[in-house]
Design an enzyme around this catalytic site. Structure first.
Site, PDB file in Angstrom:
ATOM      1  N   GLU A 104      28.223  47.727  78.654  1.00 19.18           N
ATOM      2  CA  GLU A 104      28.274  48.219  80.039  1.00 19.18           C
ATOM      3  C   GLU A 104      27.123  49.166  80.399  1.00 19.18           C
ATOM      4  O   GLU A 104      26.639  49.128  81.531  1.00 19.18           O
ATOM      5  CB  GLU A 104      29.626  48.911  80.303  1.00 19.18           C
ATOM      6  CG  GLU A 104      29.956  49.978  79.279  1.00 19.18           C
ATOM      7  CD  GLU A 104      31.004  50.982  79.756  1.00 19.18           C
ATOM      8  OE1 GLU A 104      31.583  51.659  78.895  1.00 19.18           O
ATOM      9  OE2 GLU A 104      31.227  51.100  80.973  1.00 19.18           O
ATOM     10  N   ASP A 128      33.734  45.912  71.310  1.00 18.19           N
ATOM     11  CA  ASP A 128      34.971  46.307  72.001  1.00 18.19           C
ATOM     12  C   ASP A 128      35.535  45.207  72.903  1.00 18.19           C
ATOM     13  O   ASP A 128      36.689  45.294  73.331  1.00 18.19           O
ATOM     14  CB  ASP A 128      34.722  47.554  72.859  1.00 18.19           C
ATOM     15  CG  ASP A 128      34.432  48.786  72.019  1.00 18.19           C
ATOM     16  OD1 ASP A 128      34.604  48.712  70.789  1.00 18.19           O
ATOM     17  OD2 ASP A 128      34.051  49.813  72.595  1.00 18.19           O
ATOM     18  N   ARG A 163      54.572  54.439  52.161  1.00 17.11           N
ATOM     19  CA  ARG A 163      53.881  55.328  53.107  1.00 17.11           C
ATOM     20  C   ARG A 163      53.745  54.715  54.503  1.00 17.11           C
ATOM     21  O   ARG A 163      53.805  53.498  54.664  1.00 17.11           O
ATOM     22  CB  ARG A 163      52.459  55.614  52.602  1.00 17.11           C
ATOM     23  CG  ARG A 163      52.428  56.660  51.507  1.00 17.11           C
ATOM     24  CD  ARG A 163      51.032  56.802  50.948  1.00 17.11           C
ATOM     25  NE  ARG A 163      50.994  57.912  49.995  1.00 17.11           N
ATOM     26  CZ  ARG A 163      50.075  58.054  49.054  1.00 17.11           C
ATOM     27  NH1 ARG A 163      49.108  57.159  48.928  1.00 17.11           N
ATOM     28  NH2 ARG A 163      50.107  59.084  48.248  1.00 17.11           N
ATOM     29  N   MET A 170      37.910  50.968  66.568  1.00 11.27           N
ATOM     30  CA  MET A 170      37.125  51.298  67.761  1.00 11.27           C
ATOM     31  C   MET A 170      37.773  50.708  69.013  1.00 11.27           C
ATOM     32  O   MET A 170      38.623  49.826  68.929  1.00 11.27           O
ATOM     33  CB  MET A 170      35.684  50.847  67.605  1.00 11.27           C
ATOM     34  CG  MET A 170      34.866  51.814  66.763  1.00 11.27           C
ATOM     35  SD  MET A 170      33.105  51.413  66.772  1.00 11.27           S
ATOM     36  CE  MET A 170      32.443  52.844  65.914  1.00 11.27           C
ATOM     37  N   GLY A 171      37.345  51.184  70.154  1.00 10.04           N
ATOM     38  CA  GLY A 171      37.903  50.746  71.428  1.00 10.04           C
ATOM     39  C   GLY A 171      38.028  51.953  72.326  1.00 10.04           C
ATOM     40  O   GLY A 171      39.003  52.698  72.254  1.00 10.04           O
ATOM     41  N   GLU A 223      40.651  54.198  69.034  1.00 11.27           N
ATOM     42  CA  GLU A 223      40.078  55.552  69.117  1.00 11.27           C
ATOM     43  C   GLU A 223      40.289  56.168  70.508  1.00 11.27           C
ATOM     44  O   GLU A 223      40.369  57.378  70.653  1.00 11.27           O
ATOM     45  CB  GLU A 223      38.577  55.501  68.808  1.00 11.27           C
ATOM     46  CG  GLU A 223      37.816  54.614  69.788  1.00 11.27           C
ATOM     47  CD  GLU A 223      36.330  54.516  69.531  1.00 11.27           C
ATOM     48  OE1 GLU A 223      35.813  55.222  68.655  1.00 11.27           O
ATOM     49  OE2 GLU A 223      35.685  53.715  70.245  1.00 11.27           O
TER      50      GLU A 223
HETATM   51  O1  F6P Z   1      29.930  50.131  71.434  1.00  7.45           O
HETATM   52  C1  F6P Z   1      31.143  50.753  71.714  1.00  7.45           C
HETATM   53  C2  F6P Z   1      31.608  51.530  70.545  1.00  7.45           C
HETATM   54  O2  F6P Z   1      31.847  50.638  69.531  1.00  7.45           O
HETATM   55  C3  F6P Z   1      32.850  52.354  70.901  1.00  7.45           C
HETATM   56  O3  F6P Z   1      34.051  51.759  70.574  1.00  7.45           O
HETATM   57  C4  F6P Z   1      32.613  53.631  70.132  1.00  7.45           C
HETATM   58  O4  F6P Z   1      33.244  54.709  70.756  1.00  7.45           O
HETATM   59  C5  F6P Z   1      31.147  53.755  70.156  1.00  7.45           C
HETATM   60  O5  F6P Z   1      30.643  52.452  70.106  1.00  7.45           O
HETATM   61  C6  F6P Z   1      30.593  54.611  69.044  1.00  7.45           C
HETATM   62  O6  F6P Z   1      29.238  54.393  68.926  1.00  7.45           O
HETATM   63  P1  F6P Z   1      28.140  55.428  68.394  1.00  7.45           P
HETATM   64  O7  F6P Z   1      28.783  56.265  67.356  1.00  7.45           O
HETATM   65  O8  F6P Z   1      27.072  54.545  67.859  1.00  7.45           O
HETATM   66  O9  F6P Z   1      27.682  56.212  69.574  1.00  7.45           O
END
Ligand code: F6P
Length: 343
Positions: A104, A128, A163, A170-171, A223
């Protein structure tokens, strides 16, 4: 015959090199173009850091993770004179068309540059999968496979130790990776940015499951997931050039809260950038290759301001503006299907 530039911007993603290879291969062999790579995303376009791309120097890169061009989160619209410098570089290098491969942010810059008269074509990239206009982005399937493999491994150790395992994936805006990997890995709960969660409900679900005889649980969390009490997403509050807060760490809080509330021993795992590294899956190599071929064709046709996309099984073109209006969030029906297997 034209001079076509290409850059990769934003977070890296398995499949970027497959796009570069496809653009170069079809661009040179079938269109007779010459190809110029810009190093480190928009930073290279501003600073004139370039590399001539040839059939020879793009050979053997199909299965390689990362990007041979390098990447960055540079935003020329946040840099004094940045846009003028991009335009000056393109003019000095005689670039007739620019292919921007990114998510984006990178494509947002591409669209603004297009509005400012720069001939740009976009290629959607993000693990993502949160870009509209395309059914899937390349890199997503690889990330889902990596997360699923990790969940499978955590399953056996969770079972051995009785446990609760909290797995953070990520996301930022969307729970695509969490939902797909959670479904594939048989998660007992999936927490995503689209649905604020209540930690007490999560704990009650775990208790019910354990009362019914299960001795372990797997919780997958994006995240960017947020608790229903409205507290801000965790992070050290550092922001990038596009204003995004650095995320990561919600699993740390969840681990403590779950252990405290349920009394079940809990452990968290943050998969982090492992999800972005290494070789793309076969699916992503093919998708990235198709996108690369479609992008050089679009550039050759003068289809500027457009992004290549996957619609069903077909490659299409969509307006960058339409694709970028809002992030593509999780399909509620998919989440409801995942929910059938919770607890
Ligand atoms: O590209 C998106 C992403 O994968 C997100 O999910 C994540 O928050 C971010 O990249 C983290 O990227 P960086 O640590 O390289 O800035």
């Amino acid at each position: 015959m034209a001079r076509v530039g290409i850059l990769t911007g934003g977070g890296d993603c398995p499949g970027l090199n497959a796009v570069i290879r496809a653009v170069v291969r079809k661009g040179i062999r079938e269109h007779g173009h010459s190809l110029l790579g810009f190093r480190h995303g928009w930073a290279g376009a501003m600073g004139g850091e370039t590399v001539e791309l040839t059939l020879e120097n793009t050979r053997g890169i199909l299965p390689r993770g990362g990007t041979i061009l390098g990447t960055s989160r540079t935003n020329p619209y946040k840099d004094d004179g940045g846009v003028e410098r991009v335009k000056a570089t393109l003019a000095a290098e005689g670039v007739d068309a620019l292919i921007a491969v990114g998510g984006e942010d990178t494509l947002g810059v591409a669209q603004r540059l297009h509005d400012d008269g720069v001939p740009v074509v976009g290629v959607p990239k993000t693990i993502d999968n949160d870009l509209n206009g395309t059914d899937f982005t390349f890199g997503f399937q690889t990330a889902v496979q990596i997360a699923t493999d990790a969940i499978d491994r955590l399953h056996t150790t969770a079972e051995s130790h009785n446990r609760v395992m909290v797995v953070e994936v990520m996301g930022r805006h969307a729970g695509w990776i969490a939902c797909y990997s959670g479904m594939a890995g048989g998660a007992d709960a999936i927490l995503v940015p689209e649905r604020a969660f209540d930690v007490d409900e999560v704990c009650e679900r775990i208790r019910r499951r354990h009362r019914a005889g299960r001795t372990f649980s797997i919780i997958v969390v994006s995240e960017g997931a947020v608790p229903r009490d409205g507290s801000e997403p965790r992070g050290d509050r550092q922001t990038d050039a596009f204003g995004h807060v650095r995320l990561g760490g919600i699993a740390v809080e969840l681990e403590g809260q779950i252990e405290e509330r349920t009394g079940y021993e809990s452990r968290m795992t943050i998969l982090g950038h492992v999800q972005r590294g290494g070789t793309p899956t076969a699916y992503d190599r093919v998708l990235a290759t198709r996108f690369g071929v479609a992008a050089i064709d679009a550039a050759s046709d003068g289809a500027f301001g457009q992004m290549v996309a996957l619609h069903g099984t077909d490659i299409a073109r969509v307006g960058l503006e339409d694709a970028l209006r809002e992030p593509k969030v999780l399909d509620p029906e998919l989440y409801e299907t995942a929910e059938v297997f919770f607890g």
